[in-house]
Structure formats: structure tokens, C-alpha cells
Write a protein that holds these residues in place. Sequence first.
Motif, PDB file in Angstrom:
ATOM      1  N   SER A 172      -7.830  10.358 -11.412  1.00 14.87           N
ATOM      2  CA  SER A 172      -7.652  11.592 -10.650  1.00 14.87           C
ATOM      3  C   SER A 172      -6.955  11.258  -9.342  1.00 14.87           C
ATOM      4  O   SER A 172      -7.580  10.786  -8.383  1.00 14.87           O
ATOM      5  N   ALA A 173      -5.646  11.483  -9.312  1.00 16.00           N
ATOM      6  CA  ALA A 173      -4.880  11.178  -8.106  1.00 16.00           C
ATOM      7  C   ALA A 173      -5.278  12.075  -6.945  1.00 16.00           C
ATOM      8  O   ALA A 173      -5.226  11.658  -5.784  1.00 16.00           O
ATOM      9  N   PHE A 174      -5.699  13.294  -7.240  1.00  8.39           N
ATOM     10  CA  PHE A 174      -6.084  14.218  -6.173  1.00  8.39           C
ATOM     11  C   PHE A 174      -7.270  13.668  -5.382  1.00  8.39           C
ATOM     12  O   PHE A 174      -7.285  13.719  -4.149  1.00  8.39           O
ATOM     13  N   ASN A 175      -8.279  13.139  -6.080  1.00  6.59           N
ATOM     14  CA  ASN A 175      -9.439  12.588  -5.384  1.00  6.59           C
ATOM     15  C   ASN A 175      -9.072  11.364  -4.551  1.00  6.59           C
ATOM     16  O   ASN A 175      -9.600  11.169  -3.451  1.00  6.59           O
ATOM     17  N   VAL A 176      -8.185  10.532  -5.077  1.00  2.00           N
ATOM     18  CA  VAL A 176      -7.770   9.346  -4.322  1.00  2.00           C
ATOM     19  C   VAL A 176      -7.027   9.750  -3.049  1.00  2.00           C
ATOM     20  O   VAL A 176      -7.280   9.203  -1.961  1.00  2.00           O
ATOM     21  N   VAL A 177      -6.127  10.713  -3.170  1.00  3.78           N
ATOM     22  CA  VAL A 177      -5.381  11.176  -1.985  1.00  3.78           C
ATOM     23  C   VAL A 177      -6.328  11.833  -0.987  1.00  3.78           C
ATOM     24  O   VAL A 177      -6.226  11.616   0.229  1.00  3.78           O
ATOM     25  N   LEU A 178      -7.267  12.623  -1.481  1.00  5.75           N
ATOM     26  CA  LEU A 178      -8.225  13.288  -0.600  1.00  5.75           C
ATOM     27  C   LEU A 178      -9.071  12.268   0.154  1.00  5.75           C
ATOM     28  O   LEU A 178      -9.298  12.390   1.369  1.00  5.75           O
ATOM     29  N   MET A 179      -9.538  11.245  -0.555  1.00  7.69           N
ATOM     30  CA  MET A 179     -10.355  10.224   0.087  1.00  7.69           C
ATOM     31  C   MET A 179      -9.524   9.390   1.074  1.00  7.69           C
ATOM     32  O   MET A 179     -10.010   9.024   2.157  1.00  7.69           O
ATOM     33  N   THR A 180      -8.286   9.103   0.715  1.00  7.07           N
ATOM     34  CA  THR A 180      -7.430   8.321   1.610  1.00  7.07           C
ATOM     35  C   THR A 180      -7.175   9.054   2.916  1.00  7.07           C
ATOM     36  O   THR A 180      -7.233   8.457   4.007  1.00  7.07           O
ATOM     37  N   ARG A 181      -6.897  10.344   2.830  1.00  7.83           N
ATOM     38  CA  ARG A 181      -6.625  11.119   4.045  1.00  7.83           C
ATOM     39  C   ARG A 181      -7.868  11.204   4.929  1.00  7.83           C
ATOM     40  O   ARG A 181      -7.769  11.204   6.160  1.00  7.83           O
ATOM     41  N   PHE A 182      -9.028  11.272   4.327  1.00 12.55           N
ATOM     42  CA  PHE A 182     -10.248  11.307   5.146  1.00 12.55           C
ATOM     43  C   PHE A 182     -10.496   9.960   5.815  1.00 12.55           C
ATOM     44  O   PHE A 182     -10.860   9.904   6.997  1.00 12.55           O
ATOM     45  N   PHE A 183     -10.299   8.872   5.086  1.00 10.77           N
ATOM     46  CA  PHE A 183     -10.478   7.541   5.672  1.00 10.77           C
ATOM     47  C   PHE A 183      -9.485   7.292   6.803  1.00 10.77           C
ATOM     48  O   PHE A 183      -9.790   6.547   7.737  1.00 10.77           O
ATOM     49  N   GLY A 233       0.803  -1.220   0.000  1.00  8.54           N
ATOM     50  CA  GLY A 233       0.000   0.000   0.000  1.00  8.54           C
ATOM     51  C   GLY A 233       0.834   1.267   0.000  1.00  8.54           C
ATOM     52  O   GLY A 233       0.507   2.245  -0.679  1.00  8.54           O
ATOM     53  N   LYS A 234       1.931   1.294   0.763  1.00  9.86           N
ATOM     54  CA  LYS A 234       2.752   2.496   0.824  1.00  9.86           C
ATOM     55  C   LYS A 234       3.403   2.801  -0.520  1.00  9.86           C
ATOM     56  O   LYS A 234       3.561   3.972  -0.900  1.00  9.86           O
ATOM     57  N   ILE A 235       3.788   1.758  -1.244  1.00  2.79           N
ATOM     58  CA  ILE A 235       4.408   1.978  -2.563  1.00  2.79           C
ATOM     59  C   ILE A 235       3.389   2.570  -3.526  1.00  2.79           C
ATOM     60  O   ILE A 235       3.671   3.542  -4.248  1.00  2.79           O
ATOM     61  N   VAL A 236       2.189   1.997  -3.547  1.00  5.21           N
ATOM     62  CA  VAL A 236       1.142   2.514  -4.430  1.00  5.21           C
ATOM     63  C   VAL A 236       0.751   3.933  -4.039  1.00  5.21           C
ATOM     64  O   VAL A 236       0.545   4.804  -4.899  1.00  5.21           O
ATOM     65  N   ASN A 237       0.667   4.185  -2.753  1.00  2.65           N
ATOM     66  CA  ASN A 237       0.327   5.525  -2.297  1.00  2.65           C
ATOM     67  C   ASN A 237       1.384   6.535  -2.738  1.00  2.65           C
ATOM     68  O   ASN A 237       1.050   7.655  -3.167  1.00  2.65           O
ATOM     69  N   GLY A 238       2.634   6.169  -2.660  1.00  2.57           N
ATOM     70  CA  GLY A 238       3.694   7.062  -3.133  1.00  2.57           C
ATOM     71  C   GLY A 238       3.634   7.300  -4.624  1.00  2.57           C
ATOM     72  O   GLY A 238       3.859   8.425  -5.093  1.00  2.57           O
ATOM     73  N   LEU A 239       3.309   6.263  -5.399  1.00  2.00           N
ATOM     74  CA  LEU A 239       3.193   6.423  -6.853  1.00  2.00           C
ATOM     75  C   LEU A 239       2.006   7.320  -7.210  1.00  2.00           C
ATOM     76  O   LEU A 239       2.086   8.131  -8.140  1.00  2.00           O
ATOM     77  N   VAL A 240       0.905   7.164  -6.471  1.00  2.00           N
ATOM     78  CA  VAL A 240      -0.267   8.005  -6.733  1.00  2.00           C
ATOM     79  C   VAL A 240       0.055   9.469  -6.450  1.00  2.00           C
ATOM     80  O   VAL A 240      -0.289  10.364  -7.232  1.00  2.00           O
ATOM     81  N   ILE A 241       0.741   9.734  -5.335  1.00  2.00           N
ATOM     82  CA  ILE A 241       1.113  11.107  -5.011  1.00  2.00           C
ATOM     83  C   ILE A 241       2.100  11.659  -6.036  1.00  2.00           C
ATOM     84  O   ILE A 241       2.059  12.854  -6.384  1.00  2.00           O
ATOM     85  N   ALA A 242       2.988  10.800  -6.554  1.00  4.08           N
ATOM     86  CA  ALA A 242       3.978  11.261  -7.539  1.00  4.08           C
ATOM     87  C   ALA A 242       3.317  11.734  -8.829  1.00  4.08           C
ATOM     88  O   ALA A 242       3.828  12.642  -9.493  1.00  4.08           O
ATOM     89  N   THR A 243       2.184  11.147  -9.193  1.00  2.00           N
ATOM     90  CA  THR A 243       1.502  11.573 -10.425  1.00  2.00           C
ATOM     91  C   THR A 243       0.936  12.984 -10.321  1.00  2.00           C
ATOM     92  O   THR A 243       0.634  13.590 -11.349  1.00  2.00           O
ATOM     93  N   LEU A 244       0.790  13.509  -9.104  1.00  3.00           N
ATOM     94  CA  LEU A 244       0.302  14.876  -8.954  1.00  3.00           C
ATOM     95  C   LEU A 244       1.304  15.894  -9.484  1.00  3.00           C
ATOM     96  O   LEU A 244       0.930  17.028  -9.795  1.00  3.00           O
ATOM     97  N   PHE A 245       2.580  15.511  -9.585  1.00  2.00           N
ATOM     98  CA  PHE A 245       3.609  16.427 -10.061  1.00  2.00           C
ATOM     99  C   PHE A 245       3.767  16.393 -11.580  1.00  2.00           C
ATOM    100  O   PHE A 245       4.607  17.119 -12.113  1.00  2.00           O
ATOM    101  N   VAL A 246       3.001  15.558 -12.258  1.00  2.00           N
ATOM    102  CA  VAL A 246       3.078  15.473 -13.718  1.00  2.00           C
ATOM    103  C   VAL A 246       2.043  16.422 -14.315  1.00  2.00           C
ATOM    104  O   VAL A 246       0.841  16.281 -14.035  1.00  2.00           O
ATOM    105  N   SER A 283      -0.786  17.945 -16.580  1.00  2.00           N
ATOM    106  CA  SER A 283      -1.812  17.243 -17.358  1.00  2.00           C
ATOM    107  C   SER A 283      -1.602  17.415 -18.859  1.00  2.00           C
ATOM    108  O   SER A 283      -1.985  16.538 -19.642  1.00  2.00           O
ATOM    109  N   VAL A 284      -0.992  18.510 -19.284  1.00  2.00           N
ATOM    110  CA  VAL A 284      -0.774  18.729 -20.718  1.00  2.00           C
ATOM    111  C   VAL A 284       0.186  17.691 -21.285  1.00  2.00           C
ATOM    112  O   VAL A 284       0.070  17.283 -22.447  1.00  2.00           O
TER     113      VAL A 284
END
Length: 334
Positions: free
Chosen positions: A209-220, A159-172, A174-175
Motif C-alpha cells: 500500500s503505497a498510500f500508507n507508506v507516503v502518509l507515514m513518511t510525511r508524518f515522520f 531514498g529519494k529514488i525509492v520515494n519517487g517510485l513509491v509515489i509513482a505506483t499511486l498512479f497505477v 489497482s485493476v
Amino acid sequence: MTVTDPSRHRADAGGSIRTAVAAPGGAVLSGRQARKPKKAQPEGTRGYVSAKDWQNPRIRGTMTLLHGLLMALLLLVGVGPMLLLAKFAITPTQDIIRTPLAIFPHGVRLENISEAWNDVQISHYFLNTIWLAAGSWFVQMLVATTGGYVLSVLRPAWGKIVNGLVIATLFVPSVVLLVPLYLTILNPPVVGTSLINNFLAVWLPSGASAFNVVLMTRFFDGLPREVFEAARVDGASSFRLFWSVVLPMSKPILGVVSVFATIASWKDFLWPMLVLKDPSKQPLSVRLPAIASQTDLGVFLAALAISTLIPVVFFIAFQRLFLSGAGLGGAVKG
């Protein structure tokens, strides 16, 4: 020289003993007064102006005036453009051009709305926009809730590896993803046929949408773990825990993500223009700029007013969930 003890005993009429304590100023305080705690100021009542200053008529009048001016400014900036657009939607074109701020100098023209709805076919594009927004909302909510549930509640070993990869996509940006994403839509790996002019070409990418996943994870992460353990002890499966426990406790964040997902899909322009080349399948965000040059100004502004209805109504419907920070009342008893 006689030194008296600052603490001495007194006997009242009933014979009970009370402790008297000498105050720093020489006054003698009884035990009840000495032990009485200082009344704390209620939370939320402190501000940059004290309660004593509010009793001053000059300060109270000045602060009331400043609050009124601030409220008027916020209404002017926030509600003013929407009211002006609503006025233009029922104003003749000549009045919009000559006297835009006048209040209906030559009457009201309600035909702008009917012409925009029927003649310009805003009703058709409006329906397309609703379908695109509804599908994008469903895909985003499905990915965000299940992804956040796995990363926060189930917590697998990777889970920690996937969570880090999801957060890393926020720095890419969209264009940067437009070209590879468009090539993927042209030749999908599983479907095999192109998804151009298909609503799936808009629905499926919106789920990434990595932002929504991170937002939902932090709330959970902030939900009480005791409830999850109690549900597991009662024999709840992972799906039952997700559907019957986690989602009912997550109404605030579900409302927030719903508003974000719907508004983002409603105003999206570039991606629907690239993958929905058929005008009959395009949403309002793509068709309105295309018909602007060949449409009467009053009718076009009426079409713009119609296109803003759903986001406004949607936000009003979800504003309590959007603005509330609590929603866990009753989750843990005792």
C-alpha cells in the motif's frame, strides 16, 4: 501663532514624569494608555457571524435554527441507515416487506440474530473476516512504519529514488495489477507452492500500500529532528530509535492508518473472492452476497447488522487518535 508639541510631560503627585500623547481627536492619552496594546481576538472565536450580530435576537434565533436543522440532517444521513439496519435485524420478514418504516407493528423477533449466527454460520465467516483483517492490518502497519522510517528518518542516499517510485505506483490502477498479482499467487517465487485458499494470499499483497507508506513518511517528516539527534547521542541504535522514540510519538498517524487498513480489509470483496475459493475460508464480504438468495430476509439483514459491528466499534475506539492532530506534546522540552 504658537505651535505646541503634541507630546508633553506631566508630573503626577509623586513627582514622577509621565508622557502625554495627543490623540488624533484632540484628547490627551497618558503613556500607559498609549503603550497599551490592543486586545487581540482569541483564535477560534471568529466566524461568519460577528459577536455583535449574535446579540440580535432574530439573528441568534435564525442561526440556532439552521444549526439544529444541519445537525438533524447529518444524523439522518450518517446514523439513520445504521439505525434502520439495526431495526430490520430484529423485525419479522413480513413487517420488513409490508411496512418497513413502521416501528415493530407485530413485535420484535430476536430469533433473526440467533439464526444468522448459528444456522447461517455467520459466526464462522465472522471469524474468518477477523483473521483476514488482523493479518492485513499487521502487514500494512509493518510495511508502512518501517518504510516511512527508512525514507524519513534514516534517509539513505537512494531514498529519494525509492520515494519517487513509491509515489509513482499511486498512479497505477489497482485493476491493472489483478492479473500479474494472481499469477504470482499461483506460483510464488520463494515459496514455490500455490497460495490459493491460503490467508497469506490476502495478507501479503495488502502490505503493498503505497498510500500508507507516503502518509507515514510525511508524518515522520514533521517530527522534531532534535529528539532523534539526542537519542543517537545517547547511544540508541536504529531499531531502538524506531521502537522507543518514533513509534510513541506517532500515535495519531498509527490510529489513522489502522482504521484505514482494517476497514479496507473488512469490505474487500474482489481479491478474497479470487484467491479464497473454499467457502469455509471466505470472509463475510464474499459469503453474504452468495447466501442472500437462499436466506430469509430478516435473517440476512441480521447477518448484515452483525458484519457492521467491528468497523463501528473499531472507529469508536480509535476516534480520538483519528481526529486529533496533536500527539507531540512533551517530545521537546525547553
